[in-house]
Motif scaffolding. Sequence first.
Motif, PDB file in Angstrom:
ATOM      1  N   PRO A   1      74.099  14.703  55.128  1.00 35.77           N
ATOM      2  CA  PRO A   1      73.533  14.297  53.840  1.00 35.77           C
ATOM      3  C   PRO A   1      71.995  14.178  53.851  1.00 35.77           C
ATOM      4  CG  PRO A   1      75.500  13.024  54.274  1.00 35.77           C
ATOM      5  CD  PRO A   1      75.196  13.796  55.536  1.00 35.77           C
ATOM      6  N   LEU A   2      71.427  13.849  55.007  1.00 36.12           N
ATOM      7  CA  LEU A   2      69.958  13.728  55.083  1.00 36.12           C
ATOM      8  C   LEU A   2      69.270  15.058  54.802  1.00 36.12           C
ATOM      9  CD1 LEU A   2      69.485  11.362  58.175  1.00 36.12           C
ATOM     10  CD2 LEU A   2      68.821  10.853  55.808  1.00 36.12           C
ATOM     11  N   VAL A   3      70.000  16.161  55.000  1.00 38.22           N
ATOM     12  CA  VAL A   3      69.403  17.481  54.694  1.00 38.22           C
ATOM     13  C   VAL A   3      70.147  18.147  53.531  1.00 38.22           C
ATOM     14  CG1 VAL A   3      68.423  17.832  56.995  1.00 38.22           C
ATOM     15  CG2 VAL A   3      70.768  18.582  56.539  1.00 38.22           C
TER      16      VAL A   3
ATOM     17  N   VAL B   1      81.697   1.866  59.588  1.00 38.79           N
ATOM     18  CA  VAL B   1      81.314   3.078  58.868  1.00 38.79           C
ATOM     19  C   VAL B   1      80.699   2.702  57.516  1.00 38.79           C
ATOM     20  CG1 VAL B   1      82.264   5.123  57.715  1.00 38.79           C
ATOM     21  CG2 VAL B   1      82.995   4.541  60.043  1.00 38.79           C
ATOM     22  N   GLY B   2      81.256   1.654  56.886  1.00 37.99           N
ATOM     23  CA  GLY B   2      80.698   1.181  55.614  1.00 37.99           C
ATOM     24  C   GLY B   2      79.244   0.763  55.761  1.00 37.99           C
ATOM     25  N   GLU B   3      78.927   0.093  56.881  1.00 39.56           N
ATOM     26  CA  GLU B   3      77.533  -0.326  57.124  1.00 39.56           C
ATOM     27  C   GLU B   3      76.631   0.885  57.366  1.00 39.56           C
ATOM     28  OE1 GLU B   3      78.998  -4.607  59.001  1.00 39.56           O
ATOM     29  OE2 GLU B   3      78.047  -3.131  60.327  1.00 39.56           O
ATOM     30  N   GLN B   4      77.200   1.905  58.029  1.00 39.77           N
ATOM     31  CA  GLN B   4      76.422   3.145  58.212  1.00 39.77           C
ATOM     32  C   GLN B   4      76.055   3.728  56.861  1.00 39.77           C
ATOM     33  OE1 GLN B   4      79.362   5.274  61.149  1.00 39.77           O
ATOM     34  NE2 GLN B   4      77.343   6.164  61.483  1.00 39.77           N
ATOM     35  N   ILE B   5      77.056   3.765  55.975  1.00 38.29           N
ATOM     36  CA  ILE B   5      76.857   4.385  54.661  1.00 38.29           C
ATOM     37  C   ILE B   5      75.851   3.590  53.823  1.00 38.29           C
ATOM     38  CG2 ILE B   5      78.019   4.963  52.478  1.00 38.29           C
ATOM     39  CD1 ILE B   5      80.543   5.620  54.183  1.00 38.29           C
ATOM     40  N   GLU B   6      75.907   2.261  53.916  1.00 38.83           N
ATOM     41  CA  GLU B   6      74.940   1.453  53.154  1.00 38.83           C
ATOM     42  C   GLU B   6      73.517   1.669  53.672  1.00 38.83           C
ATOM     43  OE1 GLU B   6      75.543   0.237  50.154  1.00 38.83           O
ATOM     44  OE2 GLU B   6      77.433   1.238  50.664  1.00 38.83           O
ATOM     45  N   ALA B   7      73.389   1.859  54.986  1.00 41.38           N
ATOM     46  CA  ALA B   7      72.067   2.148  55.553  1.00 41.38           C
ATOM     47  C   ALA B   7      71.561   3.496  55.036  1.00 41.38           C
ATOM     48  CB  ALA B   7      72.132   2.148  57.078  1.00 41.38           C
ATOM     49  N   LEU B   8      72.470   4.467  54.977  1.00 31.81           N
ATOM     50  CA  LEU B   8      72.091   5.781  54.450  1.00 31.81           C
ATOM     51  C   LEU B   8      71.613   5.651  53.007  1.00 31.81           C
ATOM     52  CD1 LEU B   8      72.029   8.930  54.789  1.00 31.81           C
ATOM     53  CD2 LEU B   8      74.369   8.951  53.886  1.00 31.81           C
ATOM     54  N   ARG B   9      72.309   4.801  52.224  1.00 37.16           N
ATOM     55  CA  ARG B   9      71.930   4.602  50.821  1.00 37.16           C
ATOM     56  C   ARG B   9      70.518   4.012  50.737  1.00 37.16           C
ATOM     57  NH1 ARG B   9      75.776   4.315  46.959  1.00 37.16           N
ATOM     58  NH2 ARG B   9      77.301   3.380  48.381  1.00 37.16           N
ATOM     59  N   ARG B  10      70.230   3.032  51.597  1.00 33.23           N
ATOM     60  CA  ARG B  10      68.901   2.402  51.578  1.00 33.23           C
ATOM     61  C   ARG B  10      67.806   3.400  51.967  1.00 33.23           C
ATOM     62  NH1 ARG B  10      71.927  -2.035  53.587  1.00 33.23           N
ATOM     63  NH2 ARG B  10      71.553  -1.402  55.733  1.00 33.23           N
ATOM     64  N   VAL B  11      68.101   4.249  52.946  1.00 33.59           N
ATOM     65  CA  VAL B  11      67.058   5.162  53.437  1.00 33.59           C
ATOM     66  C   VAL B  11      66.951   6.414  52.564  1.00 33.59           C
ATOM     67  CG1 VAL B  11      66.326   6.597  55.395  1.00 33.59           C
ATOM     68  CG2 VAL B  11      67.325   4.343  55.818  1.00 33.59           C
ATOM     69  N   ALA B  12      68.098   6.952  52.090  1.00 35.16           N
ATOM     70  CA  ALA B  12      68.053   8.271  51.420  1.00 35.16           C
ATOM     71  C   ALA B  12      68.659   8.266  50.019  1.00 35.16           C
ATOM     72  CB  ALA B  12      68.776   9.294  52.299  1.00 35.16           C
TER      73      ALA B  12
ATOM     74  N   PHE C   1      71.250   0.122  61.399  1.00 37.03           N
ATOM     75  CA  PHE C   1      71.463   1.557  61.220  1.00 37.03           C
ATOM     76  C   PHE C   1      70.304   2.204  60.466  1.00 37.03           C
ATOM     77  CE2 PHE C   1      75.536   2.780  63.032  1.00 37.03           C
ATOM     78  CZ  PHE C   1      75.264   4.120  63.263  1.00 37.03           C
ATOM     79  N   ASP C   2      69.574   1.393  59.677  1.00 32.42           N
ATOM     80  CA  ASP C   2      68.360   1.913  59.024  1.00 32.42           C
ATOM     81  C   ASP C   2      67.420   2.467  60.105  1.00 32.42           C
ATOM     82  OD1 ASP C   2      69.659  -0.334  57.623  1.00 32.42           O
ATOM     83  OD2 ASP C   2      68.175   0.042  56.053  1.00 32.42           O
TER      84      ASP C   2
ATOM     85  N   ILE D   1      65.082  10.772  61.617  1.00 31.07           N
ATOM     86  CA  ILE D   1      64.120  11.448  60.726  1.00 31.07           C
ATOM     87  C   ILE D   1      62.809  11.739  61.475  1.00 31.07           C
ATOM     88  CG2 ILE D   1      62.741  11.166  58.618  1.00 31.07           C
ATOM     89  CD1 ILE D   1      65.143   9.495  57.492  1.00 31.07           C
ATOM     90  N   GLU D   2      62.377  10.776  62.286  1.00 32.42           N
ATOM     91  CA  GLU D   2      61.138  10.987  63.056  1.00 32.42           C
ATOM     92  C   GLU D   2      61.301  12.060  64.129  1.00 32.42           C
ATOM     93  OE1 GLU D   2      59.884   6.289  62.928  1.00 32.42           O
ATOM     94  OE2 GLU D   2      59.607   7.358  64.833  1.00 32.42           O
ATOM     95  N   ASP D   3      62.404  11.968  64.878  1.00 30.04           N
ATOM     96  CA  ASP D   3      62.548  12.826  66.061  1.00 30.04           C
ATOM     97  C   ASP D   3      63.100  14.213  65.748  1.00 30.04           C
ATOM     98  OD1 ASP D   3      61.630  10.688  67.453  1.00 30.04           O
ATOM     99  OD2 ASP D   3      63.457  10.288  68.592  1.00 30.04           O
ATOM    100  N   GLU D   4      63.858  14.338  64.654  1.00 29.79           N
ATOM    101  CA  GLU D   4      64.532  15.618  64.385  1.00 29.79           C
ATOM    102  C   GLU D   4      64.081  16.296  63.102  1.00 29.79           C
ATOM    103  OE1 GLU D   4      66.518  16.703  66.757  1.00 29.79           O
ATOM    104  OE2 GLU D   4      66.589  14.813  67.887  1.00 29.79           O
TER     105      GLU D   4
END
Lengths: 327, 327
Positions: B203-205, B257-268, B311-312, B319-322
């Motif tokens: 999803p980040l890309v 996994v829910g916490e992973q997804i919420e972090a993704l929402r905050r970042v992206a 997870f943020d 994002i920084e490294d890749e």
Amino acid sequence: MKILIIGAAGMVGSKLAQRLTTDGSLQGKAINSLTLADVVPAQAPTGFGGKLAIKTLDLTSPDAAESLIRERPDVIFHLAAIVSGEAELDFEKGYRINLDSTRDLFEAIRKANQADGYRPRLVFASSIAVVGAPLPFPIPDDFHTTPLTSYGTQKAICELLLSDYSRKGYFDGLGIRLPTICIRPGTPNKAASGFFSNILREPLVGKEAVLPVDESVRHWHASPRSAVGFLIHGAGIDLEKVGARRNLSMPGLSATVGEQIEALRRVAGDKAVKLIRREPDEMIMRICAGWAPGFEAKRARELGFTAETSFDEIIRIHIEDELGGRI
Amino acid sequence: MKILIIGAAGMVGSKLAQRLTTDGSLQGKAINSLTLADVVPAQAPTGFGGKLAIKTLDLTSPDAAESLIRERPDVIFHLAAIVSGEAELDFEKGYRINLDSTRDLFEAIRKANQADGYRPRLVFASSIAVVGAPLPFPIPDDFHTTPLTSYGTQKAICELLLSDYSRKGYFDGLGIRLPTICIRPGTPNKAASGFFSNILREPLVGKEAVLPVDESVRHWHASPRSAVGFLIHGAGIDLEKVGARRNLSMPGLSATVGEQIEALRRVAGDKAVKLIRREPDEMIMRICAGWAPGFEAKRARELGFTAETSFDEIIRIHIEDELGGRI
């Protein structure tokens, strides 16, 4: 029912062979074949009516494992090992005998399993040496194995292999972590742990014994009769109830040396206790400090394994089994 | 300072080689030789000024281990292994590569130690697969290793060997139990654990990703950057402080996994989250249920190992490294 004992010339192995002979059956099935294997000839038990084979072989030779399972024994008791002190002095020999020859056996069974579906019950004698200090008391069943000897390392590795081969269905394995066996029959030996037996066995027959440590030293014991009982019980146990974690710390008796001595006094009087000569040995004291004071053994107890609950009982068993019932 | 990385073509191995190159030194000493060994040619890091050797070899060949240590590297990072799924499918290959070739390496070092006193620092990549369900949460440092895969068994055995060889003074070993590495760069793979990374990386890309499990699934994560950090820290740590118990569960982040997804929402943002498609997969759910929810990692934290705390942060590192710092 065909039974194979590997390491049958040792103290526990020969007592196991005699017990199986006396019982005549295992898991309710008559024992019609008993093979006793070791590097030196095992003693034939008294009164075995079936087919008895005494095999003398080097377990590290390339075809040893395959030859041992050629007749597809239903139950294999694997007790063979070199002791802790020797494995510590000779690193290569320890790994070769205590690890590689066990893995050879497991591999031979796996190949037979793949060839013809052979899947024996395999009862493996492990040891409390798989744990290492610092240790809690009592040591819980889920405590990690961080051995402080090569012997303990080899036993811990065999435990892991046993679980994995069992999980894959190559055999039905069970690892039995034996406590220190007390009272060991025979004569005093140079094992660092020898004094636990010496201070009881020798005075019971009017001989002196040396105590190299303080009376406060606490350790974990079971009689030779219990050790044999663990192996027999393990051979018949329902493995569904055991589950994936196939290595069990056996029950035992946690006692201090002082408690051992008081039990001796109750059973054999002051005269026997006076035969214990105190000769503190710094090296033995240091080694002792790393030994297990006792295990919770909750799982094993729930699975029906039992051991002595007092040192009086351990001493009485020795008198019954080794001294004809009298002192 | 001579450094050898075994398994240098893998994701962690190549990041480690680049980090060592960028740092230019380890434990305060300049790195003048770097050997990258693997079964396929490892990628050369960018900008290494010293002597760089890329060795392609089969670790299971008889003289592989000896040839690897011929130049007496001061520090050896041993990361080579076949993965869990492959070791489960091919029993013999798993033991040959994950156990026997590690033991060959340890034996080659022991023989060199006896010949000329060679005693390198050896950092071994172990895994949280050494534990197996049922598991407490958090898993304490002294929890037993009862793996439920051949891969986990092989890692647990190598841990025991590493401790014993270290105790005997043949090398200075440290076992690093890596958490699941998240976010793994690259493309979605078929590993059962792949979705932990897929649902963030894709999803980040702007790409879709499949989530085969429930959002309540809890697991134990660290970024590739942390994994490299653990290995580097382990190479320099004072082993007197570690003591005899040489295998450490690394710190990490326990998250659902829910916490992973919420972090993704905050970042992206929601747009990224909408790219996660739910496709429940019974088999993956069953496998997941046996995985470690998280470790206490008290010893490792006290010894200075650190990992992400949200997870943020794990997503930002990706994002920084890749992704060159931008999404």
